[in-house]
Scaffold this motif. Sequence first.
Motif, mmCIF file in Angstrom:
data_model
loop_
_atom_site.group_PDB
_atom_site.id
_atom_site.type_symbol
_atom_site.label_atom_id
_atom_site.label_comp_id
_atom_site.label_asym_id
_atom_site.label_seq_id
_atom_site.Cartn_x
_atom_site.Cartn_y
_atom_site.Cartn_z
ATOM 1 N N VAL A 1 -39.433 -14.751 -67.663
ATOM 2 C CA VAL A 1 -38.734 -15.520 -66.719
ATOM 3 C C VAL A 1 -37.308 -15.549 -66.405
ATOM 4 C CG1 VAL A 1 -38.834 -17.694 -66.191
ATOM 5 C CG2 VAL A 1 -40.583 -17.261 -67.757
ATOM 6 N N VAL A 2 -36.767 -15.284 -67.721
ATOM 7 C CA VAL A 2 -35.526 -15.082 -66.920
ATOM 8 C C VAL A 2 -34.675 -13.729 -66.382
ATOM 9 C CG1 VAL A 2 -32.622 -14.579 -67.616
ATOM 10 C CG2 VAL A 2 -34.085 -16.306 -68.452
ATOM 11 N N SER A 3 -35.796 -12.168 -65.881
ATOM 12 C CA SER A 3 -35.701 -11.369 -65.780
ATOM 13 C C SER A 3 -36.028 -11.200 -64.320
ATOM 14 C CB SER A 3 -36.669 -10.200 -66.016
ATOM 15 O OG SER A 3 -35.642 -10.062 -67.053
ATOM 16 N N GLY A 4 -36.984 -12.148 -64.207
ATOM 17 C CA GLY A 4 -37.382 -12.810 -62.223
ATOM 18 C C GLY A 4 -36.697 -13.238 -61.441
ATOM 19 N N ALA A 5 -36.266 -14.820 -62.683
ATOM 20 C CA ALA A 5 -35.072 -15.086 -61.816
ATOM 21 C C ALA A 5 -33.427 -13.654 -61.638
ATOM 22 C CB ALA A 5 -34.210 -16.082 -62.593
ATOM 23 N N ILE A 6 -33.362 -13.237 -62.197
ATOM 24 C CA ILE A 6 -32.253 -12.518 -62.081
ATOM 25 C C ILE A 6 -32.744 -10.742 -61.002
ATOM 26 C CG2 ILE A 6 -30.721 -10.291 -62.646
ATOM 27 C CD1 ILE A 6 -30.811 -12.333 -65.350
ATOM 28 N N LEU A 7 -34.414 -10.560 -61.294
ATOM 29 C CA LEU A 7 -34.582 -9.550 -60.630
ATOM 30 C C LEU A 7 -34.720 -10.464 -58.644
ATOM 31 C CD1 LEU A 7 -37.228 -7.943 -62.177
ATOM 32 C CD2 LEU A 7 -35.075 -7.953 -61.684
ATOM 33 N N GLY A 8 -34.975 -11.636 -58.747
ATOM 34 C CA GLY A 8 -34.618 -13.029 -57.501
ATOM 35 C C GLY A 8 -34.002 -12.973 -56.482
ATOM 36 N N TRP A 9 -32.621 -12.763 -57.573
ATOM 37 C CA TRP A 9 -31.208 -13.124 -57.082
ATOM 38 C C TRP A 9 -30.905 -11.888 -56.729
ATOM 39 C CZ3 TRP A 9 -26.824 -10.879 -59.332
ATOM 40 C CH2 TRP A 9 -25.790 -10.934 -58.805
ATOM 41 N N ALA A 10 -31.386 -10.683 -57.193
ATOM 42 C CA ALA A 10 -30.031 -9.294 -56.869
ATOM 43 C C ALA A 10 -31.104 -9.102 -55.436
ATOM 44 C CB ALA A 10 -30.505 -8.812 -58.173
ATOM 45 N N GLY A 11 -31.839 -9.643 -55.465
ATOM 46 C CA GLY A 11 -32.963 -9.864 -53.912
ATOM 47 C C GLY A 11 -33.545 -8.320 -54.309
ATOM 48 N N ILE A 12 -34.351 -7.485 -55.267
ATOM 49 C CA ILE A 12 -35.091 -6.924 -55.921
ATOM 50 C C ILE A 12 -36.464 -7.416 -56.097
ATOM 51 C CG2 ILE A 12 -35.601 -4.669 -57.913
ATOM 52 C CD1 ILE A 12 -32.691 -5.440 -58.321
ATOM 53 N N LEU B 1 -43.109 -13.013 -65.118
ATOM 54 C CA LEU B 1 -41.840 -12.237 -63.723
ATOM 55 C C LEU B 1 -41.508 -13.277 -62.468
ATOM 56 C CD1 LEU B 1 -42.364 -8.702 -64.240
ATOM 57 C CD2 LEU B 1 -40.100 -10.253 -64.868
ATOM 58 N N GLY B 2 -42.926 -13.341 -62.078
ATOM 59 C CA GLY B 2 -43.187 -13.767 -61.110
ATOM 60 C C GLY B 2 -42.687 -15.658 -60.762
ATOM 61 N N PHE B 3 -43.086 -16.558 -61.946
ATOM 62 C CA PHE B 3 -43.244 -17.433 -62.386
ATOM 63 C C PHE B 3 -41.319 -17.941 -62.541
ATOM 64 C CE2 PHE B 3 -41.565 -21.430 -64.925
ATOM 65 C CZ PHE B 3 -42.353 -22.209 -64.145
ATOM 66 N N GLY B 4 -40.558 -16.884 -62.736
ATOM 67 C CA GLY B 4 -38.960 -16.096 -63.034
ATOM 68 C C GLY B 4 -38.674 -16.181 -61.414
ATOM 69 N N ASN B 5 -38.584 -15.783 -60.511
ATOM 70 C CA ASN B 5 -38.481 -15.649 -59.343
ATOM 71 C C ASN B 5 -38.980 -17.144 -58.449
ATOM 72 O OD1 ASN B 5 -37.769 -13.700 -57.256
ATOM 73 N ND2 ASN B 5 -39.603 -14.427 -56.160
ATOM 74 N N THR B 6 -39.558 -17.609 -58.715
ATOM 75 C CA THR B 6 -40.465 -18.593 -57.889
ATOM 76 C C THR B 6 -39.541 -19.494 -58.345
ATOM 77 O OG1 THR B 6 -42.336 -18.288 -58.033
ATOM 78 C CG2 THR B 6 -42.458 -20.762 -57.066
ATOM 79 N N LEU B 7 -38.767 -20.064 -59.541
ATOM 80 C CA LEU B 7 -37.409 -20.665 -59.848
ATOM 81 C C LEU B 7 -36.456 -20.120 -59.575
ATOM 82 C CD1 LEU B 7 -37.640 -20.697 -64.256
ATOM 83 C CD2 LEU B 7 -38.113 -23.035 -62.018
ATOM 84 N N TRP B 8 -36.084 -18.810 -59.135
ATOM 85 C CA TRP B 8 -34.449 -18.339 -58.430
ATOM 86 C C TRP B 8 -34.520 -19.431 -56.787
ATOM 87 C CZ3 TRP B 8 -29.977 -18.410 -57.940
ATOM 88 C CH2 TRP B 8 -29.537 -17.563 -56.866
#
Length: 119
Positions: free
Chosen positions: A37-48, A65-72
Amino acid sequence: MMELVRAFLVGGVICCLVQILLDKTKLMPGRVMVLLVVSGAILGWAGIYEPFAQWAGAGASVPLLGFGNTLWKGVAKGIGEEGFLGIFKGGLTSTSAGICGALIFGYLGALVFRPKMKG
């Protein structure tokens, strides 16, 4: 048809990497889930994450990973709309349907299968 194959392969690779991580380290499953989840959020923040998810389809958006990105994305939107308070509200607002679904289906599963405590 190629989109389905790509999604299947990407999702499978993500699951295989996580299984290797579980087998080769002493990390407990809960910690690995938090790591995803944290990796998905970090990848979302980085625009990757967005370009990767566009290419991989459901193979990237369904796992944690998708859940983390949605959180971000929810946190970023919340900060833009409500400032500091959006840090706390945005992620929960954006993921509320998934969280509610998990709670409801988990409860229904417990009713149907009657789990027992380990002794």
